[in-house]
Design a protein around this motif. Structure first.
Motif: not given
Length: 449
Positions: A58-62, A67-70, A136-137, A239-243
């Motif tokens: 769950q933490l990995a999904g958060f 930090f999925g983009s940028g 993740k980074l 949820p899957v979220m693109f920021n």
């Protein structure tokens, strides 16, 4: 979770969750608390029942959503040992503001644009928050202290992971309360340095390991009978979220994302994997969500919005869904039935390409003719997320007149017709207008011998 409106919110939160964690769980694994705050904005996190222990998955999904983009600069305040009891016993979070030894931490949570509190994060020797952040980074961590940080030149064009080590009161001359106060001063000094440098950051405060581990009770001490009125809430994946720099842009959630590549369906559930969002983009008129999974499968959701003069409002449509695997691509059109007002999200219990199809195949390639999609409890929003981290009001695909409603209406209409016909027949009955005259001649029937 929004930023705390007052310093007392941290005290109340830890008191409530700590209390229900103690009385609401029969067994407890090793866990550490985790506080996250940022001046850039954080994605939302679904609320958990009291006593819930957040797993590393769950933490990995958060972290994927955050930090999925940028590029991001992350400050990890890693204390040698930390548990919830350190907040409740030594830090004075239940007393007055003057009694608290975490004034800088509470002030940071209050002044941040958003914050997330995980009172119980699963801990083990093989996993750690630092290793997850490093993954993740995609950068190597740098261990710094408050003094060297002021002389460090931070390049915001790339991601940075800065670890600030904090001691604990084990084998030290100082009391735990004094050690936590000194650590809080270090946190305040580091945050002040970041503000002076004008560097956007996300800060985390946790422990390298728990300071206290509650042993798991033996099976003999556990109640083996039936527990009545027991509410067990299943874990809800985020949820899957693109920021983007302005905040969340695209959100997608589904219980199952089933895909099949053969005429005899052998389903692969992509919802169980963690995707990469590389290649996703969005603007005011078009949004593209690219989900690349470790299994080699890629899903592309293309959405657009435009103004319709008839309804005098903007509507968004899911124009197409592309499924890629092993160099082949199958395209499905969704604009016929997947649409909603631009400020709403779209939700449907079942979105498939083969039964009551909302996704119509458009690929004539023989290789991809048998490819199928079947999304269960599907919800997506590609516009209007700039001011929040939750789905907007959902426009559901189910119409008002469902088959069950039609059956009820038709049955009621038939019964009404039978009732009206019977009432009409009763109203047509007439009484006799004359009767036999008792004074008239009687009828004689002669008898013969």
């Amino acid at each position: 979770m929004a930023a705390a409106s007052s310093c007392g919110r941290l005290r109340l939160m830890f008191f409530t969750l700590h209390f229900f964690a103690v009385i609401g769980t029969g067994s407890t694994v090793a866990q550490v608390p985790l506080l996250i705050w940022s001046n850039e904005g954080l994605p939302g996190l679904a609320s958990s029942p009291a006593g819930h222990i957040t797993s590393n998955e769950q933490l990995a999904g958060f972290l994927d959503a955050a930090f999925g983009s940028g590029t991001h600069t992350v400050l990890l305040f890693l204390q040698d040992q930390l548990s919830k009891d350190d907040f409740t016993v030594f830090a004075g979070v239940f007393g007055n503001k003057q009694d608290s030894v975490l004034q800088n931490l509470e002030a940071a949570l209050q002044s941040s644009s958003s914050s997330v509190t995980l009172p119980a994060l699963e801990w083990s020797h093989s996993t750690s928050v630092a290793s997850l952040l490093e993954e993740k980074l995609g950068v190597s961590p740098a261990v710094v202290d408050a003094d060297t940080l002021s002389q460090l030149n931070i390049d915001v064009s790339v991601s940075n992971l800065l670890i600030i080590s904090l001691p604990y009161c084990t084998d030290l001359q100082k009391s735990c309360r004094d050690v936590l106060r000194d650590n809080d001063d270090i946190i305040g000094k580091v945050l002040t340095t970041m503000e002076v440098k004008n560097v956007p950051y996300t800060a985390m405060y946790t422990g390298a390991k728990p300071s206290q581990v509650i042993p798991e009770p033996s099976a003999m001490s556990q109640h083996a009978g039936r527990l009545l009125l027991q509410a067990v809430e299943p874990d809800v994946k985020p949820p899957v979220m693109f920021n983007v720099s302005g905040g969340p842009c695209i959100m997608l959630w589904a219980q199952n994302l089933n895909v099949s590549f053969s005429a005899t369906p052998q389903w692969l559930d992509l919802a169980t994997e963690t995707p990469s969002l590389a290649g996703s983009r969005c603007n005011s008129t078009n949004s593209l969500l690219v989900l690349s999974y470790p299994s080699g499968v890629t899903l592309r959701f293309a959405m657009s919005q435009r103004f319709y003069p008839v309804s005098a409002r903007n509507w968004f449509t899911l124009d197409s869904v592309q499924l890629q695997s092993n160099g082949s691509t199958a395209s499905f059109t969704g604009s016929r039935g997947i649409y909603a007002p631009a400020e709403y999200s779209f939700h449907c219990q079942t979105v498939s390409s083969f039964r009551d199809a909302l996704l119509v195949p458009t690929t004539n390639n023989q290789t991809t003719t048998d490819w199928r999609l079947n999304f269960i409890d599907f919800q997506i929003q590609g516009f209007g997320l700039a001011n929040g981290t939750d789905f907007s009001y959902a426009s559901d695909c189910a119409g008002f007149f469902t088959p069950g409603i039609w059956m009820g209406l038709i049955s009621s209409l038939l019964m009404l017709l039978v009732f009206v016909y019977g009432l009409h027949m009763i109203m047509q009955l007439n009484t006799m207008d004359r009767f036999d005259d008792p004074k008239g001649p009687s009828i004689s029937v002669p008898q013969s011998e």
